[in-house]
Design an enzyme around this catalytic site. Structure first.
Site, PDB file in Angstrom:
ATOM      1  N   TYR A   1     -44.831   5.921-148.127  1.00  0.00           N
ATOM      2  CA  TYR A   1     -45.949   6.824-148.398  1.00  0.00           C
ATOM      3  C   TYR A   1     -47.139   5.976-148.808  1.00  0.00           C
ATOM      4  O   TYR A   1     -46.990   5.064-149.623  1.00  0.00           O
ATOM      5  CB  TYR A   1     -45.609   7.804-149.522  1.00  0.00           C
TER       6      TYR A   1
ATOM      7  N   THR B   1     -58.772   8.873-129.441  1.00  0.00           N
ATOM      8  CA  THR B   1     -57.322   8.713-129.490  1.00  0.00           C
ATOM      9  C   THR B   1     -57.063   7.227-129.235  1.00  0.00           C
ATOM     10  O   THR B   1     -57.949   6.504-128.781  1.00  0.00           O
ATOM     11  CB  THR B   1     -56.602   9.509-128.385  1.00  0.00           C
TER      12      THR B   1
ATOM     13  N   ARG C   1     -49.521   6.622-129.727  1.00  0.00           N
ATOM     14  CA  ARG C   1     -50.065   7.974-129.843  1.00  0.00           C
ATOM     15  C   ARG C   1     -50.718   8.111-131.218  1.00  0.00           C
ATOM     16  O   ARG C   1     -50.043   8.016-132.235  1.00  0.00           O
ATOM     17  CB  ARG C   1     -48.896   8.943-129.689  1.00  0.00           C
TER      18      ARG C   1
ATOM     19  N   GLU D   1     -50.712   7.364-149.274  1.00  0.00           N
ATOM     20  CA  GLU D   1     -51.951   8.142-149.366  1.00  0.00           C
ATOM     21  C   GLU D   1     -53.022   7.322-150.065  1.00  0.00           C
ATOM     22  O   GLU D   1     -52.729   6.578-151.007  1.00  0.00           O
ATOM     23  CB  GLU D   1     -51.693   9.455-150.104  1.00  0.00           C
TER      24      GLU D   1
ATOM     25  N   LYS E   1     -54.691   6.908-124.873  1.00  0.00           N
ATOM     26  CA  LYS E   1     -55.107   7.219-123.497  1.00  0.00           C
ATOM     27  C   LYS E   1     -55.545   5.910-122.828  1.00  0.00           C
ATOM     28  O   LYS E   1     -54.740   4.984-122.761  1.00  0.00           O
ATOM     29  CB  LYS E   1     -56.172   8.313-123.525  1.00  0.00           C
TER      30      LYS E   1
ATOM     31  N   ASP F   1     -66.843  12.005-129.046  1.00  0.00           N
ATOM     32  CA  ASP F   1     -65.384  11.991-128.962  1.00  0.00           C
ATOM     33  C   ASP F   1     -65.038  11.209-127.690  1.00  0.00           C
ATOM     34  O   ASP F   1     -65.129  11.730-126.583  1.00  0.00           O
ATOM     35  CB  ASP F   1     -64.883  13.428-128.892  1.00  0.00           C
TER      36      ASP F   1
HETATM   37  C1  LIG Z   1     -56.957  14.197-125.762  1.00  0.00           C
HETATM   38  C2  LIG Z   1     -58.191  14.597-126.476  1.00  0.00           C
HETATM   39  C3  LIG Z   1     -58.178  14.993-127.824  1.00  0.00           C
HETATM   40  C4  LIG Z   1     -56.908  15.277-128.583  1.00  0.00           C
HETATM   41  O1  LIG Z   1     -56.053  14.249-128.758  1.00  0.00           O
HETATM   42  P1  LIG Z   1     -54.582  14.516-129.349  1.00  0.00           P
HETATM   43  O2  LIG Z   1     -54.128  13.163-129.747  1.00  0.00           O
HETATM   44  O3  LIG Z   1     -53.800  15.167-128.280  1.00  0.00           O
HETATM   45  O4  LIG Z   1     -54.749  15.408-130.556  1.00  0.00           O
HETATM   46  C5  LIG Z   1     -59.384  15.238-128.448  1.00  0.00           C
HETATM   47  N1  LIG Z   1     -60.549  15.125-127.775  1.00  0.00           N
HETATM   48  C6  LIG Z   1     -60.597  14.787-126.470  1.00  0.00           C
HETATM   49  C7  LIG Z   1     -61.920  14.698-125.787  1.00  0.00           C
HETATM   50  C8  LIG Z   1     -59.430  14.527-125.774  1.00  0.00           C
HETATM   51  O5  LIG Z   1     -59.476  14.229-124.476  1.00  0.00           O
END
Ligand SMILES: *Cc1c(COP(=O)(O)O)cnc(C)c1O
Length: 503
Positions: free
Chosen positions: A89, A295, A304, A91, A298, A266
């Site tokens: 843990y 993320t 992940r 935090e 990707k 994002d």
């Molecule tokens: C994939 C994605 C997310 C979410 O990611 P997770 O790890 O699945 O929660 C948020 N914003 C965009 C633009 C994405 O493509």
């Protein structure tokens, strides 16, 4: 530092022949020993889990994966996640934890943050978010804390929310819940977390969205400016999951500045292209945005998870992601983020990122040459949005027919989609995964041919009443079998995780 693929140019693989010698064969590699031993240990407790893990490797190896949000993390990234760091843990923030004994978590979190700052040229990085959606929640609340909560505390002359009177607290909560966000619409390629009602972001914010020009499919910055001036959002969001073109982040920042909005990007989908310096200047979000989320799994090819980068004025609020939004961090995943970010700082990651885009362009050109219709007519990034209405199919039918033929994609709405978000009229195709495997532009052109062959031979099914169905389809089994074989042949030239043999 080795990616999940076989190195595909001779200069990258001086050890090619020794790799085939018995001592260094995949069966005897360090990676094989590590994964085999791990599976043996797991199998002693629950063999069905060990079997499912092994089966997943098999399935990944066999499928021609064009899912734009997926990739293959390296053995080092995968192994960094399976260990004792998971037990801790932690935090708090680096060096300031609410638990004792966090020195090793401090080490890995600091490394992840340092690699992220260096890689992206960001003043501050926060590696704790468990996913992309968590990273966005941290970012939204950091902005709300900075721009709504902090002024209210100052006005009431108190240091923290616990010191506010009941009346002031009531008013602050109402104000926090009454802020505006402007983001890209879902059907133009935006994301659920950018203010859509089924997601918490849509319940938190009064949201409006900007779309794309119906004629070109491109973002119309004058339209974004008009919407921003009329709506005057607290936060202007850019970023997407299904937009095949570049975004000019310098222009978006100008628009945000004109209306006093915080500019958030994002980059969940295209972080790998930023890391690999394919997106630079006006197209690199990090120097232009006040706050950038991503993320890590990707195109960035890590574990992940999620991450937030920001300018110094938001750093303190971002670091309060726990306890604001998050509980304890996932130290084992932060370790894997540090490993993945270290990989992304290597020169060969730039080559990888460039090949992702080259491959996407080859796929787009291959489809167009065969008469397919693409949203915006092509791509500048890692993804292609194929409008399957010209084949007389819905996205759902196309997705299912391709899957039967060994090609894994996902259906996706196109702008102003007449079939809605469930059946859709599009298929989203992305190249980060196949590029990791080592496929090149000529092979992506072949993939385009396979996709065109399947879709041209697929017909819509009929409902029980004899009407055309949006869900079912008809595809000659011989075609599906032949294309599956061709897909398998393409993949067999590029073994996935070539150093891993589970025996
Ligand atoms: C994939 C994605 C997310 C979410 O990611 P997770 O790890 O699945 O929660 C948020 N914003 C965009 C633009 C994405 O493509």
């Amino acid at each position: 530092m080795s990616p999940a693929s076989a190195p595909d140019s001779p200069k990258d693989s001086p050890q090619k022949s020794p790799a085939n010698s018995p001592a260094n064969s995949p069966a005897n590699s360090t990676e094989s020993t590590a994964f085999r031993s791990a599976l043996d240990v797991i199998a002693r407790v629950e063999p069905r889990v060990a079997a499912a893990i092994g089966a997943e490797l098999h399935d990944q190896r066999e499928s021609l994966k064009l899912i734009a949000s997926e990739n293959y993390a390296s053995p080092a990234v995968l192994l960094a996640m399976g260990n004792w760091l998971s037990d801790k843990y932690a935090e708090g923030t680096i060096g300031r934890r609410f638990y004792a004994g966090c020195q090793n978590v401090d080490t890995v979190e600091a490394l992840a943050a340092e690699h992220a700052r260096e890689l992206f040229g960001a003043p501050h990085a926060y590696a704790q978010p468990h996913s992309g959606i968590d990273a966005n929640l941290v970012a939204f609340w950091a902005v709300l804390a900075n721009r709504v909560e902090a002024p209210a505390l100052e006005k009431a002359q108190v240091r923290q929310v616990n010191d506010l009177s009941e009346q002031d607290w009531f008013e602050l909560r109402r104000e926090l819940g009454n802020q505006r966000m402007l983001g890209m619409s879902l059907d133009a390629g935006g994301h659920l977390t950018h203010g859509f009602r089924p997601n918490i972001s849509g319940k938190m914010f009064d949201q409006r969205s900007y779309g794309t020009d119906p004629r070109t499919g491109l973002i119309d910055y004058d339209e974004v400016r008009r919407a921003a001036q009329e709506f005057r959002p607290l936060i202007l969001v850019a970023g997407y999951s299904a937009y095949p073109r570049l975004i000019n982040f310098a222009t978006m920042r100008e628009i945000a500045d004109e209306v006093g909005a915080t500019f958030m990007v994002d980059m969940a989908h295209f972080a790998g292209l930023v890391a690999g310096k394919v997106l630079t200047g006006d197209y690199d979000p990090v120097p232009h945005a006040h706050i950038t989320t991503t993320t890590t799994h990707k195109s960035l090819r890590g574990p992940r998870g999620g991450m937030v980068l920001c300018q110094p004025e938001l750093a303190d609020q971002v670091d309060r992601g726990c306890p604001m939004v998050l509980g304890g961090p996932l130290p084992h995943v932060m370790a894997a983020k540090a490993v993945a970010l270290a990989e992304a700082r290597q020169p060969d990651f730039r080559d990888y990122a460039q090949r992702i885009v080259d491959n996407a362009k080859a796929l787009a050109e291959g489809l167009t040459r065969r008469g397919a219709k693409l949203v915006t007519g092509g791509t500048d990034n890692h993804l292609v949005l194929l409008d399957v209405s010209s084949y007389g199919l819905t996205g759902r039918q196309a997705e299912a027919a391709l899957l039967e033929s060994g090609i894994v994609t996902n259906r996706n709405a196109v702008p102003q989609d007449p079939n809605g978000a469930w059946y859709t009229s599009g298929i989203r195709l992305g190249t980060p995964a196949l590029t990791t495997r080592g496929l090149g532009t000529a092979e992506l052109d072949e993939v385009a041919g396979l996709i065109d062959t399947v879709l041209a031979q697929t017909k819509p099914g009929t409902t029980k009443q004899g009407a055309p169905s949006k869900a079912s389809h008809v595809l000659d089994e011989a075609v599906a079998t032949r294309v599956s074989q061709q897909a398998a042949d393409l993949l067999s030239n590029h073994p996935l995780y070539p150093t891993v043999d589970l025996g």
